[in-house]
Design a protein around this motif. Sequence first.
Motif, PDB file in Angstrom:
ATOM      1  N   ARG A  21       0.843  -1.191   0.000  1.00 24.77           N
ATOM      2  CA  ARG A  21       0.000   0.000   0.000  1.00 24.77           C
ATOM      3  C   ARG A  21       0.880   1.244   0.000  1.00 24.77           C
ATOM      4  O   ARG A  21       2.088   1.166   0.197  1.00 24.77           O
ATOM      5  N   ASP A  22       0.255   2.367  -0.180  1.00 24.54           N
ATOM      6  CA  ASP A  22       0.966   3.630  -0.222  1.00 24.54           C
ATOM      7  C   ASP A  22       1.452   4.011   1.176  1.00 24.54           C
ATOM      8  O   ASP A  22       0.998   3.457   2.185  1.00 24.54           O
ATOM      9  N   ILE A  23       2.342   4.969   1.239  1.00 28.66           N
ATOM     10  CA  ILE A  23       2.804   5.515   2.513  1.00 28.66           C
ATOM     11  C   ILE A  23       1.613   6.236   3.137  1.00 28.66           C
ATOM     12  O   ILE A  23       1.072   7.175   2.554  1.00 28.66           O
ATOM     13  N   GLY A  24       1.210   5.785   4.318  1.00 34.39           N
ATOM     14  CA  GLY A  24      -0.017   6.301   4.907  1.00 34.39           C
ATOM     15  C   GLY A  24       0.160   7.387   5.942  1.00 34.39           C
ATOM     16  O   GLY A  24      -0.761   8.131   6.228  1.00 34.39           O
ATOM     17  N   GLY A  25       1.331   7.480   6.524  1.00 32.08           N
ATOM     18  CA  GLY A  25       1.532   8.480   7.574  1.00 32.08           C
ATOM     19  C   GLY A  25       2.873   8.291   8.255  1.00 32.08           C
ATOM     20  O   GLY A  25       3.756   7.584   7.765  1.00 32.08           O
ATOM     21  N   ARG A  26       3.016   8.925   9.400  1.00 32.56           N
ATOM     22  CA  ARG A  26       4.275   8.937  10.129  1.00 32.56           C
ATOM     23  C   ARG A  26       4.754   7.531  10.500  1.00 32.56           C
ATOM     24  O   ARG A  26       5.937   7.247  10.421  1.00 32.56           O
ATOM     25  N   ASP A  59      19.300   6.255  16.152  1.00 29.50           N
ATOM     26  CA  ASP A  59      18.101   6.458  16.962  1.00 29.50           C
ATOM     27  C   ASP A  59      17.817   7.944  17.205  1.00 29.50           C
ATOM     28  O   ASP A  59      16.660   8.342  17.285  1.00 29.50           O
ATOM     29  N   ALA A  60      18.844   8.762  17.292  1.00 32.51           N
ATOM     30  CA  ALA A  60      18.644  10.212  17.443  1.00 32.51           C
ATOM     31  C   ALA A  60      18.271  10.851  16.109  1.00 32.51           C
ATOM     32  O   ALA A  60      17.504  11.817  16.063  1.00 32.51           O
ATOM     33  N   HIS A  61      18.807  10.323  15.013  1.00 36.65           N
ATOM     34  CA  HIS A  61      18.573  10.875  13.684  1.00 36.65           C
ATOM     35  C   HIS A  61      17.162  10.597  13.171  1.00 36.65           C
ATOM     36  O   HIS A  61      16.562  11.454  12.509  1.00 36.65           O
ATOM     37  N   LEU A  62      16.626   9.432  13.459  1.00 34.16           N
ATOM     38  CA  LEU A  62      15.346   9.020  12.879  1.00 34.16           C
ATOM     39  C   LEU A  62      14.175   9.962  13.175  1.00 34.16           C
ATOM     40  O   LEU A  62      13.421  10.282  12.258  1.00 34.16           O
ATOM     41  N   PRO A  63      13.981  10.436  14.388  1.00 37.51           N
ATOM     42  CA  PRO A  63      12.849  11.349  14.602  1.00 37.51           C
ATOM     43  C   PRO A  63      12.968  12.639  13.780  1.00 37.51           C
ATOM     44  O   PRO A  63      11.975  13.127  13.239  1.00 37.51           O
ATOM     45  N   ARG A  64      14.177  13.170  13.656  1.00 36.57           N
ATOM     46  CA  ARG A  64      14.368  14.404  12.875  1.00 36.57           C
ATOM     47  C   ARG A  64      14.110  14.169  11.391  1.00 36.57           C
ATOM     48  O   ARG A  64      13.447  14.961  10.733  1.00 36.57           O
ATOM     49  N   ILE A  65      14.638  13.084  10.860  1.00 38.32           N
ATOM     50  CA  ILE A  65      14.461  12.821   9.431  1.00 38.32           C
ATOM     51  C   ILE A  65      13.021  12.394   9.140  1.00 38.32           C
ATOM     52  O   ILE A  65      12.498  12.677   8.051  1.00 38.32           O
ATOM     53  N   THR A  66      12.367  11.771  10.105  1.00 36.96           N
ATOM     54  CA  THR A  66      10.952  11.454   9.935  1.00 36.96           C
ATOM     55  C   THR A  66      10.141  12.745   9.889  1.00 36.96           C
ATOM     56  O   THR A  66       9.230  12.889   9.063  1.00 36.96           O
ATOM     57  N   GLU A  70       7.905  13.732   6.754  1.00 35.91           N
ATOM     58  CA  GLU A  70       6.490  13.970   7.021  1.00 35.91           C
ATOM     59  C   GLU A  70       6.081  15.341   6.465  1.00 35.91           C
ATOM     60  O   GLU A  70       5.023  15.490   5.854  1.00 35.91           O
ATOM     61  N   ARG A  71       6.943  16.307   6.638  1.00 36.41           N
ATOM     62  CA  ARG A  71       6.672  17.636   6.075  1.00 36.41           C
ATOM     63  C   ARG A  71       6.680  17.587   4.548  1.00 36.41           C
ATOM     64  O   ARG A  71       5.822  18.166   3.884  1.00 36.41           O
ATOM     65  N   ALA A  72       7.660  16.888   3.972  1.00 43.49           N
ATOM     66  CA  ALA A  72       7.785  16.828   2.513  1.00 43.49           C
ATOM     67  C   ALA A  72       6.596  16.118   1.864  1.00 43.49           C
ATOM     68  O   ALA A  72       6.130  16.545   0.803  1.00 43.49           O
ATOM     69  N   GLY A  78       6.163  20.122  11.016  1.00 40.56           N
ATOM     70  CA  GLY A  78       6.984  19.578  12.082  1.00 40.56           C
ATOM     71  C   GLY A  78       8.484  19.727  11.924  1.00 40.56           C
ATOM     72  O   GLY A  78       9.217  19.499  12.864  1.00 40.56           O
ATOM     73  N   TYR A  79       8.981  20.097  10.756  1.00 37.36           N
ATOM     74  CA  TYR A  79      10.425  20.175  10.546  1.00 37.36           C
ATOM     75  C   TYR A  79      10.810  21.627  10.305  1.00 37.36           C
ATOM     76  O   TYR A  79      10.323  22.251   9.376  1.00 37.36           O
ATOM     77  N   GLY A  80      11.701  22.150  11.133  1.00 35.76           N
ATOM     78  CA  GLY A  80      12.110  23.537  10.980  1.00 35.76           C
ATOM     79  C   GLY A  80      13.611  23.729  10.953  1.00 35.76           C
ATOM     80  O   GLY A  80      14.102  24.816  11.231  1.00 35.76           O
ATOM     81  N   ARG A  81      14.342  22.694  10.625  1.00 39.23           N
ATOM     82  CA  ARG A  81      15.807  22.764  10.613  1.00 39.23           C
ATOM     83  C   ARG A  81      16.329  23.085   9.224  1.00 39.23           C
ATOM     84  O   ARG A  81      15.606  23.012   8.247  1.00 39.23           O
ATOM     85  N   ASP A  82      17.617  23.375   9.155  1.00 33.29           N
ATOM     86  CA  ASP A  82      18.300  23.588   7.884  1.00 33.29           C
ATOM     87  C   ASP A  82      18.864  22.237   7.439  1.00 33.29           C
ATOM     88  O   ASP A  82      19.863  21.774   7.969  1.00 33.29           O
ATOM     89  N   ALA A  83      18.225  21.615   6.463  1.00 35.75           N
ATOM     90  CA  ALA A  83      18.654  20.292   6.001  1.00 35.75           C
ATOM     91  C   ALA A  83      19.979  20.351   5.253  1.00 35.75           C
ATOM     92  O   ALA A  83      20.691  19.345   5.174  1.00 35.75           O
ATOM     93  N   PHE A  84      20.333  21.499   4.722  1.00 28.32           N
ATOM     94  CA  PHE A  84      21.558  21.607   3.943  1.00 28.32           C
ATOM     95  C   PHE A  84      22.803  21.672   4.829  1.00 28.32           C
ATOM     96  O   PHE A  84      23.849  21.109   4.473  1.00 28.32           O
TER      97      PHE A  84
END
Length: 166
Positions: A21-26, A59-66, A70-72, A78-84
Amino acid sequence: MRGERLAVRDTGGMPATRNPRDIGGRDDLAVLLRRFYTEAFTDPLIGPYFTEVAGTDLDAHLPRITDFWERALFRTAGYGRDAFAPHAALHAARPLTAAHFGRWVQLWHATVDGLHRGPRAERAKAQGERIARAMLRRLAGPDAPTGGGDGGFVPLAALRLRAPAA
């Protein structure tokens, strides 16, 4: 049962699903990203950037990248960081090339395809490619090779993934 998926092996060694199935959420993103980064961390080409150069704690990286994905995909705020910035720091420590970004795209496509089918899955793959190309251009300059040819992205058909640990 509804929503249950039967894992099988495809020719690339990545677990596939019947009737994905498609990606449904977080929650789906969390599973997808853990699978993806588990592969990425052990990949011979890009893994050292996570483990040696950045010393990333998965484990620390996953919540931020999720949050980022999720925003994308779902347009959450939920994401307000500078990804670059972290990628620029990695590039300064050890230059990232089109081959590195191409491998990232390969792994991303294979992981998404192994778990999901649908419009959001397709958008996730397209967004991953756009992000990789944009970061490469910002890091290596506008003339950086970003598709095919010497040093460019490697076709997904050339990819062979290991089976994930059980």
